[in-house]
Design a protein around this motif. Sequence first.
Motif, PDB file in Angstrom:
ATOM      1  N   ARG A  93       0.826  -1.199   0.000  1.00  0.00           N
ATOM      2  CA  ARG A  93       0.000   0.000   0.000  1.00  0.00           C
ATOM      3  C   ARG A  93       0.864   1.254   0.000  1.00  0.00           C
ATOM      4  NH1 ARG A  93      -2.968  -4.184   0.657  1.00  0.00           N
ATOM      5  NH2 ARG A  93      -5.059  -4.169   1.566  1.00  0.00           N
ATOM      6  N   PRO A  94       1.583   1.517  -1.091  1.00  0.00           N
ATOM      7  CA  PRO A  94       2.409   2.729  -1.130  1.00  0.00           C
ATOM      8  C   PRO A  94       1.539   3.979  -1.108  1.00  0.00           C
ATOM      9  CG  PRO A  94       2.325   1.700  -3.293  1.00  0.00           C
ATOM     10  CD  PRO A  94       1.671   0.743  -2.348  1.00  0.00           C
ATOM     11  N   SER A  95       2.040   5.030  -0.503  1.00  0.00           N
ATOM     12  CA  SER A  95       1.290   6.277  -0.438  1.00  0.00           C
ATOM     13  C   SER A  95       1.519   7.087  -1.712  1.00  0.00           C
ATOM     14  CB  SER A  95       1.731   7.092   0.782  1.00  0.00           C
ATOM     15  OG  SER A  95       3.121   7.380   0.706  1.00  0.00           O
ATOM     16  N   GLY A  96       0.781   8.186  -1.842  1.00  0.00           N
ATOM     17  CA  GLY A  96       0.952   9.088  -2.970  1.00  0.00           C
ATOM     18  C   GLY A  96      -0.197   8.998  -3.954  1.00  0.00           C
ATOM     19  N   PRO A  97      -0.134   9.784  -5.023  1.00  0.00           N
ATOM     20  CA  PRO A  97      -1.207   9.807  -6.032  1.00  0.00           C
ATOM     21  C   PRO A  97      -1.379   8.446  -6.696  1.00  0.00           C
ATOM     22  CG  PRO A  97       0.295  11.672  -6.318  1.00  0.00           C
ATOM     23  CD  PRO A  97       0.939  10.747  -5.331  1.00  0.00           C
ATOM     24  N   GLN A  98      -2.620   8.158  -7.060  1.00  0.00           N
ATOM     25  CA  GLN A  98      -2.908   6.929  -7.805  1.00  0.00           C
ATOM     26  C   GLN A  98      -3.512   7.318  -9.151  1.00  0.00           C
ATOM     27  OE1 GLN A  98      -4.866   3.785  -5.660  1.00  0.00           O
ATOM     28  NE2 GLN A  98      -3.342   3.773  -4.052  1.00  0.00           N
ATOM     29  N   ASP A  99      -2.661   7.880  -9.995  1.00  0.00           N
ATOM     30  CA  ASP A  99      -3.082   8.282 -11.331  1.00  0.00           C
ATOM     31  C   ASP A  99      -2.749   7.195 -12.332  1.00  0.00           C
ATOM     32  OD1 ASP A  99      -0.332   8.435 -11.520  1.00  0.00           O
ATOM     33  OD2 ASP A  99      -0.278  10.628 -11.590  1.00  0.00           O
ATOM     34  N   ARG A 100      -2.977   7.488 -13.607  1.00  0.00           N
ATOM     35  CA  ARG A 100      -2.769   6.449 -14.627  1.00  0.00           C
ATOM     36  C   ARG A 100      -1.331   5.954 -14.649  1.00  0.00           C
ATOM     37  NH1 ARG A 100      -4.266   8.990 -20.234  1.00  0.00           N
ATOM     38  NH2 ARG A 100      -5.951   9.873 -19.011  1.00  0.00           N
ATOM     39  N   GLN A 101      -0.351   6.854 -14.479  1.00  0.00           N
ATOM     40  CA  GLN A 101       1.038   6.423 -14.522  1.00  0.00           C
ATOM     41  C   GLN A 101       1.379   5.487 -13.371  1.00  0.00           C
ATOM     42  OE1 GLN A 101       3.026   6.772 -17.031  1.00  0.00           O
ATOM     43  NE2 GLN A 101       1.425   7.932 -18.087  1.00  0.00           N
ATOM     44  N   PHE A 102       0.772   5.715 -12.220  1.00  0.00           N
ATOM     45  CA  PHE A 102       0.975   4.858 -11.052  1.00  0.00           C
ATOM     46  C   PHE A 102       0.566   3.419 -11.368  1.00  0.00           C
ATOM     47  CE2 PHE A 102      -0.987   3.041  -7.163  1.00  0.00           C
ATOM     48  CZ  PHE A 102       0.103   3.048  -6.306  1.00  0.00           C
ATOM     49  N   PHE A 103      -0.612   3.252 -11.957  1.00  0.00           N
ATOM     50  CA  PHE A 103      -1.114   1.905 -12.235  1.00  0.00           C
ATOM     51  C   PHE A 103      -0.474   1.294 -13.474  1.00  0.00           C
ATOM     52  CE2 PHE A 103      -4.794   3.553  -9.711  1.00  0.00           C
ATOM     53  CZ  PHE A 103      -4.697   2.643  -8.677  1.00  0.00           C
ATOM     54  N   ILE A 104      -0.207   2.112 -14.485  1.00  0.00           N
ATOM     55  CA  ILE A 104       0.462   1.595 -15.681  1.00  0.00           C
ATOM     56  C   ILE A 104       1.846   1.065 -15.307  1.00  0.00           C
ATOM     57  CG2 ILE A 104       1.570   2.292 -17.839  1.00  0.00           C
ATOM     58  CD1 ILE A 104      -0.838   4.044 -18.411  1.00  0.00           C
ATOM     59  N   LYS A 105       2.560   1.792 -14.453  1.00  0.00           N
ATOM     60  CA  LYS A 105       3.897   1.344 -14.059  1.00  0.00           C
ATOM     61  C   LYS A 105       3.835   0.024 -13.302  1.00  0.00           C
ATOM     62  CE  LYS A 105       8.177   2.925 -11.868  1.00  0.00           C
ATOM     63  NZ  LYS A 105       8.418   1.743 -11.057  1.00  0.00           N
ATOM     64  N   GLN A 106       2.853  -0.146 -12.440  1.00  0.00           N
ATOM     65  CA  GLN A 106       2.734  -1.425 -11.740  1.00  0.00           C
ATOM     66  C   GLN A 106       2.548  -2.560 -12.737  1.00  0.00           C
ATOM     67  OE1 GLN A 106      -0.729  -2.068  -9.261  1.00  0.00           O
ATOM     68  NE2 GLN A 106       0.254  -3.720  -8.108  1.00  0.00           N
ATOM     69  N   LEU A 107       1.684  -2.361 -13.728  1.00  0.00           N
ATOM     70  CA  LEU A 107       1.450  -3.401 -14.728  1.00  0.00           C
ATOM     71  C   LEU A 107       2.709  -3.639 -15.560  1.00  0.00           C
ATOM     72  CD1 LEU A 107      -0.267  -5.403 -16.219  1.00  0.00           C
ATOM     73  CD2 LEU A 107      -1.345  -3.513 -17.468  1.00  0.00           C
ATOM     74  N   GLN A 108       3.383  -2.581 -15.967  1.00  0.00           N
ATOM     75  CA  GLN A 108       4.625  -2.738 -16.721  1.00  0.00           C
ATOM     76  C   GLN A 108       5.662  -3.515 -15.911  1.00  0.00           C
ATOM     77  OE1 GLN A 108       5.110   1.607 -17.607  1.00  0.00           O
ATOM     78  NE2 GLN A 108       5.759   0.856 -19.607  1.00  0.00           N
ATOM     79  N   ASP A 109       5.813  -3.135 -14.655  1.00  0.00           N
ATOM     80  CA  ASP A 109       6.808  -3.802 -13.803  1.00  0.00           C
ATOM     81  C   ASP A 109       6.473  -5.280 -13.619  1.00  0.00           C
ATOM     82  OD1 ASP A 109       8.185  -1.423 -13.492  1.00  0.00           O
ATOM     83  OD2 ASP A 109       7.283  -0.950 -11.550  1.00  0.00           O
ATOM     84  N   LEU A 110       5.179  -5.586 -13.452  1.00  0.00           N
ATOM     85  CA  LEU A 110       4.787  -6.980 -13.261  1.00  0.00           C
ATOM     86  C   LEU A 110       5.006  -7.792 -14.536  1.00  0.00           C
ATOM     87  CD1 LEU A 110       3.565  -9.158 -11.458  1.00  0.00           C
ATOM     88  CD2 LEU A 110       1.289  -8.408 -12.212  1.00  0.00           C
ATOM     89  N   LEU A 111       4.666  -7.232 -15.684  1.00  0.00           N
ATOM     90  CA  LEU A 111       4.889  -7.927 -16.954  1.00  0.00           C
ATOM     91  C   LEU A 111       6.368  -8.208 -17.169  1.00  0.00           C
ATOM     92  CD1 LEU A 111       2.417  -5.956 -19.247  1.00  0.00           C
ATOM     93  CD2 LEU A 111       2.104  -8.265 -18.351  1.00  0.00           C
ATOM     94  N   GLU A 112       7.209  -7.241 -16.838  1.00  0.00           N
ATOM     95  CA  GLU A 112       8.655  -7.442 -16.971  1.00  0.00           C
ATOM     96  C   GLU A 112       9.140  -8.517 -16.001  1.00  0.00           C
ATOM     97  OE1 GLU A 112      12.858  -4.916 -16.633  1.00  0.00           O
ATOM     98  OE2 GLU A 112      10.919  -3.886 -16.462  1.00  0.00           O
ATOM     99  N   ASP A 113       8.646  -8.476 -14.763  1.00  0.00           N
ATOM    100  CA  ASP A 113       9.037  -9.468 -13.766  1.00  0.00           C
ATOM    101  C   ASP A 113       8.639 -10.870 -14.198  1.00  0.00           C
ATOM    102  OD1 ASP A 113       9.816  -9.886 -10.700  1.00  0.00           O
ATOM    103  OD2 ASP A 113       7.987 -11.047 -11.093  1.00  0.00           O
ATOM    104  N   GLN A 114       7.483 -10.981 -14.855  1.00  0.00           N
ATOM    105  CA  GLN A 114       6.980 -12.288 -15.276  1.00  0.00           C
ATOM    106  C   GLN A 114       7.407 -12.670 -16.694  1.00  0.00           C
ATOM    107  OE1 GLN A 114       4.998 -14.472 -13.116  1.00  0.00           O
ATOM    108  NE2 GLN A 114       6.245 -13.060 -11.892  1.00  0.00           N
TER     109      GLN A 114
END
Length: 307
Positions: A98-119
């Motif tokens: 549960r990181p703090s800070g804004p939850q805008d499109r870049q926040f969620f897109i980066k999570q998906l990008q990072d997960l795709l790269e990890d997997q």
Amino acid sequence: MIWFLLLGMLVVAIPLVIERNRAEMEDADRGSASGQFAELPDGVTHYEWLGPAQGPVAVCVHGLTTPSIAWRAVARGLASMGYRTLTYDLYGRGYSDRPSGPQDRQFFIKQLQDLLEDQDVTGSFTLLGYSMGGSIATCFAAAFPDRVERLILLAPAGMGLAQNKLVDFMAKTPVIGDWLMLALFPPTFRRGIKAERDTPVQVPHIHDHQAEQLDYKHYVPAVLASRRGILADVLRDEHRAIQSFDIPVLAVWGDEDQVIPASAIGSLAEWNRTAEHEVIAGAGHGLPYTHGPQIVAAIKAHISATP
């Protein structure tokens, strides 16, 4: 007068104290979760794969308040169709950090990008988004059209939300809005869950999983941060871009949805005239866990019609 002042201070303090005393999401809590965990740059992300290891990839993005278990019935249907299906918990929900800070499109897109790269998901895939996840999936597809073979949206946000003056006030007003969210959202959310408990579902204990979110610190602030962030965006340009990229789109709606306004169907139809629409009779906003078989059938028909 002093007693009124003390009473006022007590009223102000109660929601803050409750939030402070909620549990942190820790490894001990994650022990009962199915799936696995990835250490991503912005925090731990809970994910799960279903389906054949060599199948085409489908990625499912859940919504504002209900974690990835909402996809369980649809994910199993996709797996039975031969898809290697990835579900994951957005930051602030489920078993993810549960990181703090804004939850805008870049926040969620980066999570998906990072997960795709990890997997090690390097090719294109089918992308599904439910409710707020529909906004995330839309933004990802518009930003990375070469990665998305097909976009499937269930009761998607991004066309404007149903009007609620109190929620709008909380979203637009720092400090006071934050306090009101801590004070009012938990009981309102619990009432909504209770009202749905008699609704037939294909995901066992889904309502218990929803209610459990309130046990953990930073969940309520995450909901507000998303309301102020990605859910404030109207995605007209993104949907028009997706049409220009010739990405096939299926949008599935519930005809009794009280969260996403009926006007959303018309807006998406105007912005992307090639999008296919399916309206499920008797369905509310909980589409993936209340009408899983109908959604899977609609996806099969869509794929057959648009190879």
